[in-house]
Write an enzyme that holds these catalytic residues in place. Structure first.
Site, mmCIF file in Angstrom:
data_model
loop_
_atom_site.group_PDB
_atom_site.id
_atom_site.type_symbol
_atom_site.label_atom_id
_atom_site.label_comp_id
_atom_site.label_asym_id
_atom_site.label_seq_id
_atom_site.Cartn_x
_atom_site.Cartn_y
_atom_site.Cartn_z
ATOM 1 N N GLU A 187 0.855 -1.197 0.000
ATOM 2 C CA GLU A 187 0.000 0.000 0.000
ATOM 3 C C GLU A 187 0.892 1.248 0.000
ATOM 4 O OE1 GLU A 187 -2.562 1.667 -0.425
ATOM 5 O OE2 GLU A 187 -3.987 1.364 1.201
ATOM 6 N N ASP A 188 0.387 2.342 -0.549
ATOM 7 C CA ASP A 188 1.196 3.565 -0.561
ATOM 8 C C ASP A 188 1.257 4.248 0.801
ATOM 9 O OD1 ASP A 188 -1.484 4.266 -0.664
ATOM 10 O OD2 ASP A 188 -1.272 5.739 -2.264
ATOM 11 N N ASP B 10 -2.946 6.399 6.490
ATOM 12 C CA ASP B 10 -3.218 7.755 6.989
ATOM 13 C C ASP B 10 -4.008 7.597 8.282
ATOM 14 O OD1 ASP B 10 -4.512 10.354 7.278
ATOM 15 O OD2 ASP B 10 -3.854 10.827 5.268
ATOM 16 N N PHE C 168 -0.887 16.667 3.573
ATOM 17 C CA PHE C 168 -1.312 15.861 2.424
ATOM 18 C C PHE C 168 -0.173 15.795 1.409
ATOM 19 C CE2 PHE C 168 -3.712 14.256 -1.122
ATOM 20 C CZ PHE C 168 -4.566 13.372 -0.493
ATOM 21 N N ARG D 166 0.119 11.843 -9.806
ATOM 22 C CA ARG D 166 0.727 10.510 -9.835
ATOM 23 C C ARG D 166 1.968 10.539 -10.729
ATOM 24 N NH1 ARG D 166 -3.107 7.198 -7.251
ATOM 25 N NH2 ARG D 166 -5.260 7.484 -7.888
HETATM 26 N N1 HPA Z 1 -1.799 11.718 -0.012
HETATM 27 C C1 HPA Z 1 -2.357 10.971 -0.995
HETATM 28 N N2 HPA Z 1 -3.274 10.043 -0.773
HETATM 29 C C2 HPA Z 1 -3.656 9.854 0.507
HETATM 30 C C3 HPA Z 1 -3.102 10.596 1.572
HETATM 31 C C4 HPA Z 1 -2.124 11.585 1.299
HETATM 32 O O1 HPA Z 1 -1.585 12.301 2.183
HETATM 33 N N3 HPA Z 1 -3.701 10.146 2.689
HETATM 34 C C5 HPA Z 1 -4.571 9.172 2.314
HETATM 35 N N4 HPA Z 1 -4.563 8.983 1.006
HETATM 36 MG MG MG Z 2 -5.344 8.100 -3.376
#
Ligand code: HPA
Ligand code: MG
Length: 233
Positions: free
Chosen positions: A146-147, A150, A199, A212
């Site tokens: 996962e990226d 949060d 963010f 992206r």
């Molecule tokens: N950036 C991009 N996508 C996200 C973030 C963020 O800080 N938090 C949750 N999804």
């Molecule tokens: Mg996203």
């Protein structure tokens, strides 16, 4: 650090807490020191994590993963879309280790596509909007890639969803973990960077599908948030 896969009969059992912290008072790197696409120059505040550092950190996560799994097969599950770059780079680095070691992890890959954010806010609902047949995960050692974690809402729901398919084990690799009072406490077993509550975009992380196509992880500014705000009427 306890890295033995034998210790994971259950679904989750955090093995790795080592994370690289980026402190709240870190002001990052100014944009003019890096190559930023012209179309985003005015929409960003600063570079938080340069692309090269992302790569170096992923190299280490790959090593930690290989040390834990030894030669046990895994299914690496890419959480789209934000996870695609991390997934690709992490797997490249694991494969490099696989080619150069006496042990190697056989890897299958799967994809799941989730959506939960609009603008910089979680909508509170995660929608599974595509991916492979999750029945393939039954009885497997699953590594979720996962990226970002949060608030943890998306990951919590994903874990609940996957547990229903009875994998043998689940591990979570997240490139970023946000330090926020809104966190529900969900943690990653393999985490790249702990970041301040801002963010961030770039390296496949988006704001309403934009950014992206930016290599570095950057903090978006107000102008960028306004320019790419979702068109609600
Ligand atoms: N950036 C991009 N996508 C996200 C973030 C963020 O800080 N938090 C949750 N999804
Ligand atoms: Mg996203």
């Amino acid at each position: 650090m306890n890295c033995s896969i034998q210790t994971l009969p259950g679904i989750r059992n955090i093995v790795q807490e080592a994370i690289m912290e980026i402190e709240d008072n870190f002001t990052g790197y100014s944009l003019d020191k890096f190559c930023i696409p012209k179309h985003y120059e005015e929409d960003l505040d600063h570079v938080l994590i340069p692309y090269g550092l992302i790569q170096d950190r992923i190299e280490r996560l790959a090593r930690d993963i290989v040390q834990e799994f030894g030669n046990k097969p895994i299914v690496a599950l890419c959480v789209l879309k934000g996870g695609y770059k991390f997934f690709s780079d992490l797997l490249d680095k694991i494969q490099l280790l696989n080619r150069n070691s006496t042990e190697s992890i056989p890897i299958c890959i799967d994809f799941i596509r989730l959506k939960s954010y609009e603008d910089d806010q979680s909508t509170g609902q995660i929608k599974v909007i595509g991916g492979d047949n999750l029945n393939n995960l039954s009885g497997k050692n699953v590594l979720i890639v996962e990226d970002i974690i949060d608030t943890g809402g998306t990951m919590k729901k994903l874990l609940q969803l996957l547990e229903a398919y009875k994998p043998k084990s689940i591990r979570v690799a997240s490139l970023l973990v946000k330090r926020t009072s809104r966190s529900n406490g969900v943690k990653a077993d393999y985490a790249g960077f702990e970041i301040p509550d801002r963010f961030v975009v770039g390296y496949a992380l988006d704001f309403n599908e934009y950014f992206r196509d930016l290599s570095h992880i950057c903090v978006i500014n107000d102008k960028g948030q306004k320019k790419y705000a979702s068109k609600k009427d």
